[in-house]
Each structure stands twice: as structure tokens, then as C-alpha cells.
Design an enzyme around this catalytic site. Sequence first.
Site: not given
Ligand code: ACM
Length: 528
Positions: A167, A249, A315-316, A470, A472
Site C-alpha cells: 500500500d 495506493h 480502490d481510491e 485494516w 492503520e
Molecule cells: C478500502 O477500504 N479502501 C478498500
Amino acid sequence: MKNAVYFAATMAVFASNAAALVPAAREFAAGEGVLSITSKVSFTEIDWYDFDRVGQCLAEVEKTVVRDKSLPPEGYRLHVGADSIAIASADDAGEFYAYQTLRQLATLTSSNSIAIPRCIVRDWPAFRWRGLLIDEARHFLGKETVLKILDEMAMHKLNVLHWHLVDDQGWRVEIKRHPELVEYGSVRPCSVRFGTHASWKPPAHAMEYELNKDRYGPFFHTQDDVREIVAYAKARHITVMPEIELPGHVRALLAAHPEFICEGATHGREPAVAWSVQKEVLCVGNDDAVRFLEDVLDEVCELFPDAPFIHIGGDECPRTNWKKCRKCQARIASEGLVDESGLQAWITARMVRHIEKKGRRAAGWDEILAGDVPKSAVGMVWRSSPEGGAGTEFVSAAEAVGRGHDMVMAPNEYCYLNYMQGIEHDPYPYFSVWPSSSVITLEKAYSFDPCAGIPAERRDRILGGQACVWGESTFNIFDFEWKAWPRGCAIAEALWLGDERPGFADFLERMEKHRIRLLDAHINSAPL
Ligand code: ACM
Ligand code: ZN
């Protein structure tokens, strides 16, 4: 003797609810009495719930094991008699799950013996994809921790480890053809201090985003580590799906290859430190960058020879840089694409086809569905509405299955276990970006329905779902486990039993006992 107190408790548990199975079995008929098994090996240090001990005892009892193709895939029948055990299963996985059930039913009665309530069980899963995501890009957990997590998955009959390996903040897998990826991508100049994050501001204990001054890394899995983890997973009937994020990412990749950023933008030799969506994405107009991705995916396919799915993120991905980049605009023109959203669809389709050529299927976050993407690509839902992410196009799961895509459901409001869990006196940090006020209680997690909103005739396209932890705010095994369990148990039951779930009150009663089981197995489950 450790945990002597639990021995007394054990007997009570036994009498009142012999089958505190999590996930619950589809059909469970209790018999009279117990099967007692004594192992020849005696251990000196014992815990009430001990995988090795139970396994040792189970190895010594008389067993009949047969295959019965009339059972659904991964299904099994189990008969615990007065002095023997009989297992019939559809396949190897079904046999494995019969053992997982036995392990939960077993109670240690001395340093070398167990008791299992006599019973007949018939059981099989509702969904074939029962996943758990771990994110080692943000915080590296390391091989031993991943192996422990695989044991925890097996215990709950989860069968897909979604391994988020790269990422913006880190590249955590060795790629031999491109050693620069871990050289630059696996170390960042500093990191967020444990327990601090700007997005986490519950009224009682708001904390500020705070960086330490320490280099974070180099942290990555060698290819030998990966092979060991994959083999360990395979022995537990868990498929490992690596995720290589693209085209957003990618700041850890850009740290190794700053030349792959768009014209007019620049990138340094370090991955990102902050957690927000980053505008530094890959230059999709750059042929070298595209070929580089294919080269990395080739090696990933070699490293994960049995992985049916390779996840390509998607994503994003903000398009700010693409709009200003000559190469990206040239690609849009030469490929006859409408705009930058077409560019994302183009790179997605190219990578999906590349992965297809290797005999695998690509999976990607729901953003990949926005364009004309090959139907072999599996969509993974994380958004339930158009907001969120980088605000890019939104395709609902119902629409995607209508177009012929298989889907895996991980909607953030049920499945993101890095969101707060709404319990008192919670010392662990959480990370709730979208929506920022999210709380996923145990009851909410239990109500997860992967087929919500999907027409009955298309439900076979919903492969299943997954819990996502996740990274973080997930720093180590202790807060991973705190976040993952018991809410992951609730999701595991939703995926194992689907509409046949016995209900939250029943789950809660079993979960009270199961939590003691988890704690005794040295799993740091949060309270209910
Ligand atoms: C995500 O939570 N951006 C997959
Ligand atoms: Zn570009």
C-alpha cells in the site's frame, strides 16, 4: 497447574451447554454421556483449551473416516460414540472441519485426557468464501503472527486469507526480480505512535495524530516466509489471496520507482507516512510502468502457485495527476477512452487479462467494476453507497451480479473490524475513516447478510464475504485479536450458516463460553 479455576467452570459449561460451537453447527443432536480419551503423553503445563493437547488425544481414539459425496462441499457428518468417532465428509476440507468441531467440543479433564460430549452433527457452509483480511502494509505483523492468525481462522472455519501486502505506506513482500521494491518500499521514515490517530475521536478519549521519530522497517516477508505461510494455510484448508494494489495506493512502489509517477508530479524515495487517500498514483500512460506491474504480477503468481485469485486493489485512485499528464492523456486518446475513469478501467482490464493468462482470476475492490472489465474479475464490495473512497464511480453488488460478476461482500459498515466496537473501557486504538462515526457492535457484525439486496436468482454469484482488519491502527497481535474477535466469530457464523443462523441471543450465549475458550488458547478476544 495453570488455570485450575477453569476446570470447575468447565464442568458447569459441559452440563448446561455441551455444544458451545462457534460457528454453530447446522444440526447438532446431543447424546448421553461423554467419550473420554487419554493420551499416552502427559504435559506438565496445561491450559484449559489447548490445541496441541486436544489434537494429541484425538490422534489416539479409534476413528472411522469416509468420504460421502452426497454431502455438500466442505460438509461433514460427525458421530461421537461411547468409545469411537466416525466422520463422513464430502472432501478433505469437510474432514478438517469435523476436527475443528471436535476441538471445540473437547474439554481437557486432566493433564493428558479430554472429554467430548456424545453427539451427532451434520454441518456444511452456506458460503464458499469465508475470508479475513489482514493489512501488513500499514503495520507489519510478521510470520509468527500470521501463522497464529491462520490457526484462529481455522478454528472458526474461515477459509480465505486476504493478504494486503502493499500500500502507500509499505511494500512487504520480497520480489526477487525487483529487490528495490523492499529496499525502498519496506521502510518509512517514521510512523504513527500506538494509540494515536486523528480519525479516532470518541468523546471520552480523543487522541491526536502523533508521529514517533523512529524509522519503521525494513519490514517484509521473504519468499521463504511466504512459502511457509502458504503451506501452513493450505494444511488448514485456507487459500491465501495476495493483494498487489494498483493503480492507486502505490506510494511504496513509487518510492522504488519514482519515474513511474505522472508527468508534472514528483515522488521521493520513501513510502507515505500519513493514512489519507494519496493523490500520487501510477502513471498509466507510461508503458514501462504497465510492463513493470505485469512483471511483478508474474512473480507473485509464481510465488503463490495455488492461489486461484490475485487481488489487484483498484480502490481510491484519485485522477488529479492523470488529468494533467501528457502520457495518460495520450493513452486515453490512443485507446479511445472517454476520460480518466476509462483509464482506470483500461489498466484494470489489462491486468485482469494478464492474470487470466496465468490461469488465475483477478479480484478487486468495487471500484474496478465501474468500467468494461472482464467478467472473470471478482468484485469485492467495501462501499455500500457512492460516497467514500476517492468519490469515484459506484456500481452496486446487485448491478454487478446482474452483469455477470461474482462478488465477495465486505461492506465497511458490517465487516471493517478496525472500526470501534462500542465496548466500555476499551484501551485499543481504532481507525474509522468512512463513515467517520462508525461503530460496529457485535450484534451489528452478527447481522451481516452477504446477500442483502441481491435478487434470489442471482445469489449464487455471491461467493461469500469477509471480515477486514485494516492495519492503520492495528499494531500487533494483541490489538489485532482484540479487534478481530469476537466480531470475527459473528461474521464467521454469518458466512457458515447464512440464513440458518440461530439468532443473536443464541450466539451470545455460546459466545460467552467461546470467549473463555479463546482466552485459554491465548487469543486476546475483546469482551462481549
Ligand atoms: C478500502 O477500504 N479502501 C478498500
Ligand atoms: Zn500519467
